[in-house]
Every structure is written in structure tokens, then in C-alpha cells.
Design an enzyme around this catalytic site. Structure first.
Site: not given
Ligand code: THU
Length: 159
Positions: A62, A64, A75, A112
Site C-alpha cells: 500500500n 499512502e 492489491e 476493500c
Molecule cells: N489497504 C490495503 O492496502 N489493502 C486492503 O485490502 C485494505 C486496506 C490499505 C489502504 C491504506 O493504506 C491502509 O491499508 C489503511 O486502510
């Protein structure tokens, strides 16, 4: 009126050792991929490892951003990279591992809705089931196709 029920089948493992060697390697890659997480706002580190039909494993984490919606989940980082760099190679299995403040979640983090929709798109593109492995420290769940995580997929513009 008819009441209908959808059944979801998945496998639950209490330890990675119960899995096939190939799945064990993918789980290890998802855990490794967490190192690439850039998550200064949530401190939630997600790693994804995507097994392609040609044997390549693509990793994502992830990313941000201070403008929150500009970030992207692990993902989709992995799937979009694979889609861009191996456009003709089907996606076989996607393993996902999430850690809260550096500690792997006991019950696996679940993808998500937007990531599930992207999984559905590639499953359709390659006409090939995309398996999903959700990695937690106390349990690991494996789904054999995207429908089991996203029933009633929006996948057609015609009726
Ligand atoms: N996040 C993911 O990378 N994948 C998921 O399936 C759920 C959430 C990340 C997004 C954000 O950077 C952090 O987790 C918190 O939501």
C-alpha cells in the site's frame, strides 16, 4: 417471492505449513512485500503477492498520500503492475497480508470493495479463476475465485 441463499466456500488453515509449497512461497512473498508499504498515515502495512501463470510473482504494497484518496491499496499496486507489464499472462493467485503497527493481524485483513472489483475485472479479462489467500497470524483463508469474495459482480454493461 423466493428467498435465496448464497454459499461461500473457502479453506481455513491454522498454519502456513498446512498449505502447498507453492502457496507457502506466495504467503512468504506477501509478508515480504509488506516491507514496501508506505503507510505514514494509517500505520497499517499491507503486502500483496500475485502469482502469474508464467511463474512470476509480482509484489505490491500500500502507498499512502497526504491527500488520502490519492493513495492505493497493496492489491491494486500488484495487479496494475502485472496488468501493465505482463498484459497477456493470466493471474493465478493473490496473497494478501496486513499488519497493524507492524504486527500481523491475527484474523486476516480482508480486501476493500474497490480491490475486489479490480480482481473481478482481471478474472474476467483472462477468463481464468483468480484465487485469493488472506494471511493472518492465527488463520489463513483461501478462496477459489473472486465470486466467493464478491457476489453479484458488476461485470457486464449489457443484460
Ligand atoms: N489497504 C490495503 O492496502 N489493502 C486492503 O485490502 C485494505 C486496506 C490499505 C489502504 C491504506 O493504506 C491502509 O491499508 C489503511 O486502510
Amino acid at each position: 417471492m423466493a428467498e435465496k441463499r448464497i454459499n461461500v466456500t473457502y479453506q481455513e488453515y491454522s498454519s502456513v505449513e498446512e498449505m502447498t509449497p507453492e502457496d507457502q512461497a506466495l504467503v512468504a512473498a506477501a509478508l515480504e512485500a509488506q516491507k514496501g508499504s508506505y503507510s505514514p498515515y494509517s500505520d497499517f502495512q499491507v503486502g500483496a503477492a500475485l502469482q502469474l501463470a508464467n511463474g512470476v510473482i509480482v509484489k505490491g504494497a500500500n502507498q499512502e498520500n497526504i491527500a488520502y484518496p490519492s493513495g492505493l491499496c497493496a492489491e491494486r499496486v500488484a495487479m496494475f503492475w502485472a496488468g501493465a507489464n505482463y498484459p497477456d499472462v493470466p493471474m493465478e493467485t493473490l496473497a494478501i497480508a496486513g499488519s497493524d503497527h507492524g504486527v500481523l493481524c491475527e484474523s486476516p485483513a480482508s480486501p476493500c470493495g474497490s480491490c475486489r472489483q479490480v480482481m473481478a475485472e482481471y478474472q474476467k479479462k483472462y477468463n481464468h479463476p483468480l484465487k485469493i489467500i488472506l494471511v493472518g497470524s492465527k488463520r489463513i483463508r483461501k478462496f477459489s475465485c473472486v465470486e466467493d469474495l464478491l457476489p453479484f459482480i458488476f461485470d457486464s454493461l449489457t443484460i
